[in-house]
Write a protein that holds these residues in place. Structure first.
Motif, mmCIF file in Angstrom:
data_model
loop_
_atom_site.group_PDB
_atom_site.id
_atom_site.type_symbol
_atom_site.label_atom_id
_atom_site.label_comp_id
_atom_site.label_asym_id
_atom_site.label_seq_id
_atom_site.Cartn_x
_atom_site.Cartn_y
_atom_site.Cartn_z
ATOM 1 N N PHE A 1 0.689 -1.188 0.079
ATOM 2 C CA PHE A 1 0.041 -0.090 0.018
ATOM 3 C C PHE A 1 0.874 1.403 -0.102
ATOM 4 O O PHE A 1 1.963 1.258 0.570
ATOM 5 N N TYR A 2 0.447 2.265 -0.618
ATOM 6 C CA TYR A 2 1.188 3.331 -0.526
ATOM 7 C C TYR A 2 0.143 4.542 -0.732
ATOM 8 O O TYR A 2 -0.883 4.470 -1.032
ATOM 9 N N THR A 3 0.608 5.818 -0.409
ATOM 10 C CA THR A 3 -0.305 6.961 -0.434
ATOM 11 C C THR A 3 -0.030 7.850 -1.426
ATOM 12 O O THR A 3 1.038 8.137 -1.700
ATOM 13 N N ALA B 1 -10.776 10.191 -0.436
ATOM 14 C CA ALA B 1 -11.614 8.825 -0.027
ATOM 15 C C ALA B 1 -12.916 9.457 -0.550
ATOM 16 O O ALA B 1 -12.889 10.520 -0.803
ATOM 17 N N PRO B 2 -13.655 8.465 -1.083
ATOM 18 C CA PRO B 2 -15.167 8.851 -1.670
ATOM 19 C C PRO B 2 -15.891 9.187 -0.534
ATOM 20 O O PRO B 2 -15.595 8.580 0.829
ATOM 21 N N LEU C 1 -17.291 3.337 -4.862
ATOM 22 C CA LEU C 1 -15.906 2.976 -4.394
ATOM 23 C C LEU C 1 -15.033 2.763 -5.684
ATOM 24 O O LEU C 1 -15.350 1.876 -6.576
ATOM 25 N N PRO C 2 -13.844 3.406 -5.478
ATOM 26 C CA PRO C 2 -13.016 3.244 -6.972
ATOM 27 C C PRO C 2 -12.367 1.598 -6.609
ATOM 28 O O PRO C 2 -12.018 1.053 -7.760
ATOM 29 N N GLN D 1 -11.128 5.824 3.352
ATOM 30 C CA GLN D 1 -11.433 4.846 2.412
ATOM 31 C C GLN D 1 -12.164 3.469 3.113
ATOM 32 O O GLN D 1 -11.306 3.075 4.030
ATOM 33 N N PRO D 2 -13.169 2.955 2.776
ATOM 34 C CA PRO D 2 -13.894 1.909 3.420
ATOM 35 C C PRO D 2 -13.169 0.536 3.091
ATOM 36 O O PRO D 2 -12.729 0.622 1.852
#
Length: 78
Positions: free
Chosen positions: A10-12, A18-19, A26-27, A70-71
């Motif tokens: 994971f990265y930022t 975020a939606p 959600l993307p 992000q969910p």
């Protein structure tokens, strides 16, 4: 993060936002399964996740939000 023989990276992304869940689509969506979902939820909350009031999964899964909003869902491993 290394989980049972599988690696997740994971990265930022600085330009990502975020939606507004659940109003926006959600993307992407991440579902994680744990042998001890209660302990996993507790640990994820300690690490910065939050638990929104809206929980559409009932007793089947729990929605959490990562620190960016992000969910993602956690559930009991089969």
């Amino acid at each position: 993060m290394f989980i049972g023989g599988m690696m997740h990276v994971f990265y930022t992304a600085k330009s990502s936002t975020a939606p507004e869940w659940p109003a926006q689509e959600l993307p992407f969506h991440l579902d994680l399964a744990f042998a001890d979902v209660t302990a996993a939820e507790r640990r994820l909350l300690e690490l910065g996740a939050t638990k929104p009031a809206r929980q559409p999964g009932g007793e089947h899964w729990t929605v959490l939000l990562d620190p960016s909003g992000q969910p993602f869902c956690i559930s009991q491993a089969a």
